[in-house]
Every structure is written in structure tokens, then in C-alpha cells.
Design a protein around this motif. Structure first.
Motif, mmCIF file in Angstrom:
data_model
loop_
_atom_site.group_PDB
_atom_site.id
_atom_site.type_symbol
_atom_site.label_atom_id
_atom_site.label_comp_id
_atom_site.label_asym_id
_atom_site.label_seq_id
_atom_site.Cartn_x
_atom_site.Cartn_y
_atom_site.Cartn_z
ATOM 1 N N ASN A 12 0.809 -1.231 0.000
ATOM 2 C CA ASN A 12 0.000 0.000 0.000
ATOM 3 C C ASN A 12 0.834 1.269 0.000
ATOM 4 O OD1 ASN A 12 -2.398 -1.351 -0.030
ATOM 5 N ND2 ASN A 12 -2.640 -1.381 2.174
ATOM 6 N N TYR A 62 -14.002 -3.224 11.206
ATOM 7 C CA TYR A 62 -13.308 -2.476 10.156
ATOM 8 C C TYR A 62 -13.032 -3.380 8.955
ATOM 9 C CZ TYR A 62 -9.224 -1.136 7.530
ATOM 10 O OH TYR A 62 -8.366 -0.912 6.495
ATOM 11 N N HIS A 93 -13.847 -2.808 5.198
ATOM 12 C CA HIS A 93 -12.724 -2.694 4.254
ATOM 13 C C HIS A 93 -12.862 -3.670 3.080
ATOM 14 C CE1 HIS A 93 -8.721 -1.751 2.983
ATOM 15 N NE2 HIS A 93 -8.223 -2.919 3.261
ATOM 16 N N HIS A 106 -15.467 -2.505 0.837
ATOM 17 C CA HIS A 106 -15.018 -1.286 0.165
ATOM 18 C C HIS A 106 -14.059 -1.603 -0.993
ATOM 19 C CE1 HIS A 106 -13.070 2.977 0.858
ATOM 20 N NE2 HIS A 106 -13.661 2.877 -0.313
ATOM 21 N N PHE A 113 -10.378 8.108 -0.127
ATOM 22 C CA PHE A 113 -9.799 8.789 1.041
ATOM 23 C C PHE A 113 -9.922 10.309 0.956
ATOM 24 C CE2 PHE A 113 -6.742 5.108 2.401
ATOM 25 C CZ PHE A 113 -7.846 4.384 2.802
ATOM 26 N N VAL A 170 -14.236 9.008 5.437
ATOM 27 C CA VAL A 170 -13.638 7.691 5.162
ATOM 28 C C VAL A 170 -12.229 7.645 5.758
ATOM 29 C CG1 VAL A 170 -12.899 6.107 3.323
ATOM 30 C CG2 VAL A 170 -15.013 7.413 3.057
ATOM 31 N N SER A 171 -11.465 8.713 5.568
ATOM 32 C CA SER A 171 -10.097 8.746 6.098
ATOM 33 C C SER A 171 -10.087 8.668 7.624
ATOM 34 C CB SER A 171 -9.369 10.011 5.637
ATOM 35 O OG SER A 171 -8.972 9.820 4.310
ATOM 36 N N TYR A 177 -10.663 5.158 8.671
ATOM 37 C CA TYR A 177 -9.450 4.356 8.491
ATOM 38 C C TYR A 177 -8.408 4.646 9.570
ATOM 39 C CZ TYR A 177 -10.399 1.705 4.273
ATOM 40 O OH TYR A 177 -10.909 0.777 3.403
ATOM 41 N N ALA A 197 -9.405 3.054 12.756
ATOM 42 C CA ALA A 197 -9.185 1.601 12.711
ATOM 43 C C ALA A 197 -7.689 1.287 12.837
ATOM 44 C CB ALA A 197 -9.754 1.028 11.420
ATOM 45 N N MET A 198 -6.847 2.124 12.212
ATOM 46 C CA MET A 198 -5.392 1.894 12.285
ATOM 47 C C MET A 198 -4.900 2.065 13.721
ATOM 48 S SD MET A 198 -4.864 1.078 9.325
ATOM 49 C CE MET A 198 -6.488 0.895 8.686
ATOM 50 N N TYR A 232 0.463 3.013 8.086
ATOM 51 C CA TYR A 232 -0.894 2.923 7.535
ATOM 52 C C TYR A 232 -1.603 4.284 7.571
ATOM 53 C CZ TYR A 232 -1.401 -2.112 6.730
ATOM 54 O OH TYR A 232 -1.309 -3.382 6.225
ATOM 55 N N PRO A 286 -4.072 7.624 4.342
ATOM 56 C CA PRO A 286 -5.186 8.592 4.306
ATOM 57 C C PRO A 286 -4.730 10.017 4.601
ATOM 58 C CG PRO A 286 -5.471 6.983 6.099
ATOM 59 C CD PRO A 286 -4.325 6.511 5.287
#
Ligand code: HEM
Length: 224
Positions: free
Chosen positions: A32, A114, A118, A121, A153, A158-159, A162, A165-166, A210, A214
Motif C-alpha cells: 500500500n 473495520y 474494508h 469497500h 480517502f 472515510v479517512s 481508516y 481503525a489503524m 498505515y 489517508p
């Protein structure tokens, strides 16, 4: 069978499945992070993944089994720990005293939630289908994963989802990595404090790696 019936056996299963999952998280981050070099890296990485065909499905099934076992034993261990505190061993008490240690079940459940989102998504591409990489191809005719991630993102909500969740992933790993080393007997009283720091540092690096994606997109550092 006896292995999975006793608590130590369950912790061994948790450690081995946890190791498989954290290995995936590290490899996934390496793939990523190529977003920072533009569309070419991540689109080539995604194409390579999909070209693995049946092998990709074998890996997916192994990872799904590891995740399933990790979740079931994690829930069982939490319930047992709550009812039979006498079975907790001393060092575990020390490790579990941290915020991360006390909230493993909650960060774990948040990660599971998440993951469902994900997969819908980016893998199922059912959320924001207008940006789907199977509909939109890049100049080389490859699924445009780069644009799908960037457009998604760019929506701050949405960001934020994320990054939250990270943070759960980072917290979960900061305790999980130390716990794994301890269960697998890779430490002793002298090395334990070092392992605690190494686990926390590795979790922080994964969180920052991660979250940078975003953050880089929302701040328009990445994207077109
Ligand atoms: C900024 C963070 C992340 C980004 C940008 C991202 C991006 C992606 C993308 C684009 C895919 C679809 C790949 C494809 O099929 O072409 C994917 C799949 C996946 N991601 Fe992530 N991901 C992120 C974080 C995570 C984390 C933290 C986890 C684990 C906790 C995770 C687990 C997965 C899994 C299990 C898949 C399915 C892999 C498969 O299709 O076999 N992702 N991710």
C-alpha cells in the motif's frame, strides 16, 4: 485436542495465528505504501496479486482460517479470564495492566468490524462503486486501484474511519506482539522489558505507516 482445551494451548494457537495475521499486515503495508510513488506501483502490485489466481485463493482461505481461530480463541480466553482470574499467571498480569492489554477484546472487535467494511469497500467494491477499480482502468489497462483509494480517502469521513481503525490495529499489536513473544517462550525476565518496548515500537511504526496513507491523501500530498 487437549492443546486447544487448556488455556496455554489456546494462547499458543492465538500466537501462531496472530503471527500469520501480523505478517499479512506488514506485507500489505509494503504494497500500500507504494501509493506514495504514484499509480504505477500499487496498480502493478494489485495486478500481480490477482494474477496469482488459485494460489491467491489458497492464501485467502489460510488467512481467513487464521483470523477465525484467532477471534474464537480470543473471545473464549477473554470470557475465561473474566470468570477464573486464578488461572492468570503473574507476568501476564503485568502485561495486561496497560490500556492496550485491558482492551484487547474491544480493539479486536473494532478491527473485525473495520475488516468487514474494508473488504466490502476495496475487495468487494460495493461501497463507492463509482470509484471501483474493476470499472476504471489505468492507461495500461490495469484495474486503477490508485484512483479508487485516492478518491475514497479524499472523503474526510472515510479517512477518519481508516485512521481510527489503524489506531485500533496499533493498540492491539502493541500488546499482542509482546504477548506472542511471551507465550512462545522467546523471552525471559531480563529480556521482557526490552520485548515490551520492541513490540510497542513495531506497533507504532505500523500505525504511522498505515495512517500516513489517508493523511497523505487528505492533505493532497498524494493524488491527482
Ligand atoms: C490505509 C490503509 C489500507 C489501505 C489503503 C488498504 C488497501 C487495500 C486494497 C486496495 C485492497 C484490495 C486489493 C485488491 O484486491 O486489489 C485491500 C484488501 C485487503 N486489505 Fe487492506 N488496506 C489498508 C489497511 C488494511 C489493514 C490495516 C488490514 C488488516 C487489519 C487490511 C486487510 C486487508 C485484507 C484482508 C484485504 C483482502 C486481501 C485479498 O483480497 O485477498 N487492510 N486493502
Amino acid at each position: 485436542m487437549t492443546l486447544i482445551k487448556n488455556m496455554v494451548g489456546r494462547k499458543i494457537v492465538m500466537s501462531i495465528t496472530g503471527l500469520a495475521l501480523v505478517s499479512f499486515v506488514c506485507i500489505h503495508l509494503l504494497g500500500n505504501i507504494s501509493l506514495f510513488s504514484g499509480p504505477d506501483g500499487i496498480n502493478a502490485y494489485a495486478k500481480m496479486l490477482h494474477s496469482l489466481g488459485p494460489f491467491l485463493w489458497v492464501v485467502r482461505l489460510i488467512m481467513a482460517a487464521a483470523l477465525g481461530l484467532h477471534m474464537v480463541f480470543g473471545i473464549l480466553l477473554t470470557l475465561e479470564n473474566r470468570t477464573s482470574r486464578a488461572q492468570k499467571y503473574a507476568v501476564n498480569k503485568h502485561l495486561s495492566a496497560t490500556v492496550a492489554g485491558k482492551n484487547m477484546i474491544w480493539t479486536g472487535l473494532l478491527i473485525a468490524l473495520y475488516l468487514g467494511y474494508h473488504l466490502l469497500h476495496f475487495t468487494g467494491q460495493m461501497i463507492m462503486p463509482e470509484f471501483s477499480s474493476s470499472r476504471n482502468l489505468d492507461a495500461l489497462g490495469r484495474p486503477d486501484v490508485f484512483s479508487m483509494v485516492v478518491h475514497s480517502f479524499q472523503h474526510t469521513v472515510v479517512s477518519v474511519v481508516y485512521v481510527t481503525a489503524m489506531a485500533a490495529v496499533g493498540l492491539h499489536l502493541s500488546h499482542g506482539l509482546q504477548s506472542m513473544v511471551q507465550t512462545l517462550g522467546l523471552n525471559n525476565e531480563r529480556t521482557l522489558p526490552v520485548m515490551v518496548k520492541v513490540g510497542a515500537a513495531a506497533a507504532l511504526v505500523l500505525f504511522l505507516g498505515y495512517a500516513a496513507i489517508p493523511a497523505g491523501i487528505v492533505s493532497r500530498l498524494v493524488g491527482r
